[in-house]
Design a protein around this motif. Structure first.
Motif, short mmCIF file in Angstrom:
data_model
loop_
_atom_site.label_atom_id
_atom_site.label_comp_id
_atom_site.label_asym_id
_atom_site.label_seq_id
_atom_site.Cartn_x
_atom_site.Cartn_y
_atom_site.Cartn_z
N ILE A 8 -32.76 -14.40 76.84
CA ILE A 8 -34.19 -13.73 76.86
C ILE A 8 -34.03 -12.62 75.88
O ILE A 8 -34.99 -12.18 75.04
N ALA A 9 -32.70 -11.88 75.78
CA ALA A 9 -32.74 -10.65 74.87
C ALA A 9 -32.85 -11.16 73.59
O ALA A 9 -33.22 -10.32 72.66
N LEU A 10 -32.18 -12.33 73.25
CA LEU A 10 -32.26 -12.73 72.07
C LEU A 10 -33.70 -13.09 71.47
O LEU A 10 -34.04 -12.82 70.35
N GLY A 11 -34.39 -13.92 72.46
CA GLY A 11 -35.70 -14.10 72.17
C GLY A 11 -36.72 -12.75 71.93
O GLY A 11 -37.42 -12.84 71.04
N ILE A 12 -36.42 -11.85 72.78
CA ILE A 12 -37.28 -10.51 72.60
C ILE A 12 -36.72 -10.05 71.17
O ILE A 12 -37.66 -9.39 70.50
N GLY A 13 -35.44 -9.78 70.88
CA GLY A 13 -35.06 -9.38 69.85
C GLY A 13 -35.66 -10.21 68.32
O GLY A 13 -36.19 -9.66 67.53
N SER A 14 -35.57 -11.36 68.40
CA SER A 14 -36.35 -12.29 67.52
C SER A 14 -37.73 -12.01 67.35
O SER A 14 -38.24 -11.72 66.17
N ALA A 15 -38.45 -11.70 68.54
CA ALA A 15 -39.91 -11.46 68.45
C ALA A 15 -40.17 -10.04 67.75
O ALA A 15 -40.90 -9.94 66.84
N VAL A 16 -39.30 -9.16 68.11
CA VAL A 16 -39.75 -7.93 67.33
C VAL A 16 -39.17 -7.84 65.92
O VAL A 16 -40.00 -7.14 65.18
N ALA A 17 -38.18 -8.60 65.63
CA ALA A 17 -37.70 -8.85 64.23
C ALA A 17 -38.69 -9.28 63.44
O ALA A 17 -39.28 -9.06 62.44
N PHE A 18 -39.29 -10.42 64.04
CA PHE A 18 -40.39 -11.19 63.25
C PHE A 18 -41.79 -10.50 63.14
O PHE A 18 -42.29 -10.25 62.20
N GLY A 19 -42.12 -9.32 64.22
CA GLY A 19 -43.10 -8.51 64.14
C GLY A 19 -43.13 -7.55 63.08
O GLY A 19 -43.81 -7.10 62.08
N PHE A 20 -41.95 -7.08 62.98
CA PHE A 20 -41.30 -5.91 62.02
C PHE A 20 -41.31 -6.75 60.58
O PHE A 20 -42.10 -5.88 59.64
#
Lengths: 492, 220
Positions: free
Chosen positions: B10-22
């Motif tokens: 879950i943490a990895l998914g959230i991190g990936s989403a944030v990174a993608f958005g950035f």
């Protein structure tokens, strides 16, 4: 092997210690103490100045004792407090600030206390004591003297010129003075004493080193103004010629008579007439300005560039004017270098030239055009047309320097016109007026001579012709000779 | 253990989403900057305003040009500038009239007996008239770099501008010339430009506009 290693290590330690010592003590470089006069309206004192950290420091206690100001030297607090009436100045050791009536004044250099002496930088006097006492302390950067209060110190201008068998030192003072020369022939030293004290020299020394003179230095460290000339073995008699109501002096160092005879030119060549100037001659120094130079070629034609033509002509003029008039002739440039207009007129101003001639060559799109012109400044340049008086009273903006000699410039231009028209038949030399940068700040009779058309190949070749240059030079000699003669009412 | 793996995913998914958005945001910003660069000139290009309106009446002006080559050329005679009548329009703005005069000077004389006063490719960058009647004119560097030199030529160039402006526009008493946006000591090494210059008719073949011809005075 181990011993060698230890030797290296010791050497390294020694070197490091030496570097550390230089680092720590190098900033406190101390030079020998010099005499430093401080002139007051009715007295003077000479204190010992010290150069520390490349800054001149003065012993403040000696100065305030002379001023009669009470002071408190608080050893425990490391402060000195000076009082003047209700005002109080406090200075603290090793601090670059002082407090005057509880207001802080920043200094550029710290106040020191060494060997039980308070040492202060010059700005302590100019900023601190000036505010404390209300007496202005004036200091010219680099000068080893200070004037306090309403001291009248006329400016002293010195210039030196190598004239071959003579080295001429020109001294100009703003007020009439008397000079006394003491020549110590054995020690190769001459001291020119000035009977006016104090004086304010614009330059402390002149970088003059030639066959007769090694150095010229102003010295008033004992409170007595004098100029010290270190001469060479070739120097002989020294003559002083006063002029301009004892405000201008020519100190001529002559070569020894025997050596002049040895160096005498062949009989068929006229010897240069560089004799001691006679007081009645008005034109002593002529400055010739070869226009343009360096990157600035001026106008260029098929045969030559303006900068080269003007330099060639200027050199010839120098020779002829020196030989025939016996005047000091200086060039603003004697090589292919660029100068701005201000620097050119500054050469004439700084050398107290009596005549300034700037040489130029014209250009016309039509290659058949020829001719020449003489230029002076227009009457109304800079505003306030025609009065001849500076707009602000005694002070004159630099670009209005030409106004001091406007009529004389017109007169010498008219004489140049007459003589040049006679010398070069078929050429016209109309006198025109233009706001020329090279003339604006010249404070002597000054003109620009524009010769011919560089785009006209015949003109260019004529300008390079020796005979033509000689005719121009002779015309200028005649014009300057006529200009030197006393004016008759008709000439006005 | 499974819980930990789940939480890590879950943490990895959230991190990936944030990174993608950035990442998307940064790309968008870069693209907008590129677009800004491409269109940077457009919003700031001043609109070219006409120097006169169609209803402005015409007015005749005297333009000062150097006389042509030959026996009456500038080096031979004492007259450095002679005049030619040309027509401009009486625009409401004094500055626009001055610009029209300078435009005519740039175009050169119509008469073949006169020479152009300004060097080739010389343009006026700015013109400003101060409250005390000084026209400050900024020329391109070409007025200096393309100048052939010579005092007479330089004087002719400068006073062609100064006289043409001050003679025809009484609201302007002096002209201050700038070159390339800065103050220069001289135009080409001779004539001073540091101070504003007033009209000088002594080098021309015309009389002062303040002194009308005698015939005009005699007219009823």
């Amino acid at each position: 092997m181990i011993e060698r290693h230890w030797k290296r290590k010791r050497l390294a330690i020694l070197m490091a210690a030496l570097c550390a010592a230089i680092f720590v003590f190098g900033t406190r470089l101390r030079a020998a103490a010099d005499d430093f006069p401080i002139y007051f309206p009715d007295s003077r004192i000479v204190v010992k100045s010290e150069a520390l950290n490349r800054t001149t420091y003065l012993p403040i206690v000696d100065i305030i004792q002379n001023l009669g100001l009470p002071y408190t030297d608080a050893l425990a607090l490391e402060t000195i407090t000076i009082r003047s009436g209700a005002s109080r100045l406090v200075a603290t050791r090793n601090r670059a600030l002082i407090s005057i009536n509880d207001q802080i004044v920043l200094l550029q250099n710290p106040i020191l206390r060494e060997s039980n002496r308070w040492l202060v930088p010059i700005e302590f006097l100019t900023q601190g004591l000036t505010r404390l006492t209300g007496t202005p302390f004036r200091y010219r950067a680099g000068a080893p003297r200070i004037f306090a209060g309403d001291v009248r110190a006329p400016e002293l201008v010195m210039n030196a010129q190598d004239l071959g068998p003579v080295t001429r030192l020109t001294i100009r003072t703003g007020v009439p003075v008397n000079l006394d020369v003491q020549h110590d022939d054995q020690n190769n030293r001459a001291i020119v004493r000035i009977d006016q004290a104090p004086v304010d020299p614009l330059r402390e020394r002149i970088d003059q080193k030639d066959r007769l003179v090694n150095s010229i230095v102003f010295d008033d460290t004992d409170g007595e103004p004098k100029i010290v000339l270190e001469t060479t073995d070739e120097a002989g008699e020294i003559r002083v010629t006063p002029s301009d109501g004892n405000q201008l002096f020519f100190v001529d160092v002559l070569r020894r008579a025997a050596q002049i005879t040895e160096a005498a030119p062949p009989a068929n060549v006229p010897a240069p007439r560089i004799d001691a100037p006679s007081p009645e001659r008005r034109v002593r120094v002529i400055v010739i300005d070869p226009g343009h130079g360096g990157m600035d070629s001026g106008t260029t034609g098929p045969a030559a560039a303006e900068k080269d033509l003007t330099l060639t002509m200027a050199r010839r003029l120098r020779t002829v004017l020196q030989n025939q008039l016996g005047a000091t002739v200086l060039l603003t440039r004697d090589s292919d270098i660029a100068l701005d207009n201000e620097a050119r007129s500054a050469v004439a101003n700084n050398n107290q030239a009596n005549v300034f001639v700037s040489l130029h060559v014209g250009y016309s799109a039509n290659k058949t055009d020829s001719g020449a012109s003489l230029f002076i400044m227009p009457d109304n340049f800079g505003g306030g047309a025609g009065t001849g008086e500076p707009p602000g009273g005694m002070f004159l903006p630099w670009y209005l320097g030409y106004r001091t000699n406007r009529q004389a410039s017109s007169r010498i231009a008219a004489l140049f016109q007459e003589e040049l028209t006679k010398a070069v038949p078929g050429w016209r030399f109309p006198v025109r007026k233009a706001p020329l940068g090279v003339l604006a700040s010249a404070t002597m009779p000054a003109i620009v001579l524009e010769m011919g058309n560089v785009n006209n190949s015949t003109n260019s070749q004529t300008l390079m012709d020796n005979a033509f240059q000689s005719r121009i030079a002779s015309a200028l000699v005649s014009a300057i000779q006529r200009f030197s003669e006393p004016q008759t009412p008709a000439a006005n | 253990m499974a819980k930990r793996i789940k939480a890590g995913l879950i943490a990895l998914g959230i991190g990936s989403a944030v990174a993608f958005g950035f990442f998307v945001d940064v790309v968008g910003r870069i693209q907008s900057m590129v677009n800004d660069t491409e269109t940077a000139d457009n919003p700031f290009t001043p609109p070219v305003e006409p120097l006169y309106a169609p209803t402005d009446p015409p007015m005749t002006v005297k333009l000062f040009f150097p006389p042509g080559a030959g026996p009456a050329g500038p080096a031979a005679g004492d007259v450095l500038l002679t005049t030619e009548d040309q027509t401009i329009f009486q625009s409401a703005e004094l500055a626009n009239r001055a610009l029209q005069i300078l435009q005519k000077l740039q175009e050169g004389p119509a008469s073949p007996d006169m020479l152009p006063a300004l060097p080739e490719n010389t343009r006026v960058e700015e013109l400003f008239i101060s409250e005390d009647g000084i026209a400050i004119i900024d020329f391109t560097n070409t007025i200096s770099t393309n100048h052939p030199g010579g005092i007479l030529n330089e004087q002719a160039t400068i006073y062609s501008v100064v006289n043409s402006i001050t003679y025809n526009l009484p609201g302007i008493q002096q002209v201050k010339i700038l070159i390339g946006g800065t103050e220069k000591e001289t135009l080409a090494g001779h004539c001073m430009l540091l101070l504003p210059l007033a009209m000088d008719l002594s080098i021309t073949d015309v009389t002062s506009p303040a002194e009308p011809p005698v015939q005009q005075l005699l007219q009823p």
